[in-house]
Each structure stands twice: as structure tokens, then as C-alpha cells.
Write a protein that holds these residues in place. Structure first.
Motif, PDB file in Angstrom:
ATOM      1  N   THR A  38     -11.111  -3.767   3.534  1.00  0.00           N
ATOM      2  CA  THR A  38      -9.862  -3.463   2.696  1.00  0.00           C
ATOM      3  C   THR A  38      -8.045  -3.399   3.358  1.00  0.00           C
ATOM      4  N   ASP A  42      -5.664  -6.463   1.399  1.00  0.00           N
ATOM      5  CA  ASP A  42      -4.572  -4.825   0.749  1.00  0.00           C
ATOM      6  C   ASP A  42      -4.723  -4.922  -0.579  1.00  0.00           C
ATOM      7  N   GLU A  44      -4.827  -1.823  -1.327  1.00  0.00           N
ATOM      8  CA  GLU A  44      -4.377  -0.874  -1.383  1.00  0.00           C
ATOM      9  C   GLU A  44      -2.121  -1.204  -2.600  1.00  0.00           C
ATOM     10  N   ASN A  45      -2.753  -1.856  -2.076  1.00  0.00           N
ATOM     11  CA  ASN A  45      -0.539  -2.882  -2.127  1.00  0.00           C
ATOM     12  C   ASN A  45      -1.219  -3.702  -3.285  1.00  0.00           C
ATOM     13  N   ARG A  48      -1.593  -1.317  -6.910  1.00  0.00           N
ATOM     14  CA  ARG A  48      -0.511  -0.088  -7.094  1.00  0.00           C
ATOM     15  C   ARG A  48       1.019  -1.304  -7.609  1.00  0.00           C
TER      16      ARG A  48
END
Length: 94
Positions: A38, A42, A44-45, A48
Motif C-alpha cells: 500500500t 501509494d 490510495e492517492n 483517488r
């Protein structure tokens, strides 16, 4: 070369032993690997940013399957809330 040096039976046993040791240690290693991947990716970014770049129809296409299972429930709850809100308005007006 390894098979010739060890013999196929011994090589097969060694492979089986290594696989068993990995399988035994895997449950204790997996939580650390999730955290590492994770952070390293990266995720999550990345997710997004890519979701923000999607055009509306594609964005809806990504989200719709997540809510599809509960779609009927969402419609019914929305209708019930609308009915309650309408009832309150009727009582408040008269």
C-alpha cells in the motif's frame, strides 16, 4: 543440474519442504506485505487521482456495481423518507 546432483526424489522432497515452510510463515508475513505494498504503490492517492480524472459516465460505471446489490433497498428507503417528509409537511401546513 540440481536434479542431477541431488536426485529427483530428494529434489522433490526439498521443494515440498520449502513450500511447507513458506505456507507456515505466510499468515504472519501477509499483514506486513499489505502495509508495504500500500505504501510502496501509494494506492490510495493513485486510485483517488485516477477516479477524479474519469468522465462522469465511466465514474458512474465504476460505482454502480458497488451499490447495485442494495439498489432496491436504497430506492425503498428513499421513498419511505420522502413519504414521511411529505406527511410532516401536510401536518405542519394544516
Amino acid at each position: 543440474i540440481t536434479i542431477a546432483a541431488m536426485g529427483s526424489q530428494q529434489f522433490s522432497e526439498m521443494k515440498e519442504e520449502i513450500a511447507q515452510k513458506i505456507a507456515d510463515k505466510l499468515p504472519s508475513v501477509m499483514p506486513h506485505s499489505y502495509e508495504y505494498t500500500t505504501e510502496a504503490l501509494d494506492m490510495e492517492n493513485t486510485i483517488r487521482e485516477r477516479m477524479q480524472k474519469l468522465p462522469y459516465p465511466e465514474f458512474e460505471g465504476v460505482l454502480h456495481p458497488a451499490f447495485e446489490e442494495d439498489e432496491i433497498l436504497l430506492i425503498l428507503v428513499g421513498g419511505l423518507l420522502g413519504l414521511v417528509a411529505g406527511g410532516i409537511q401536510v401536518v405542519a401546513m394544516y
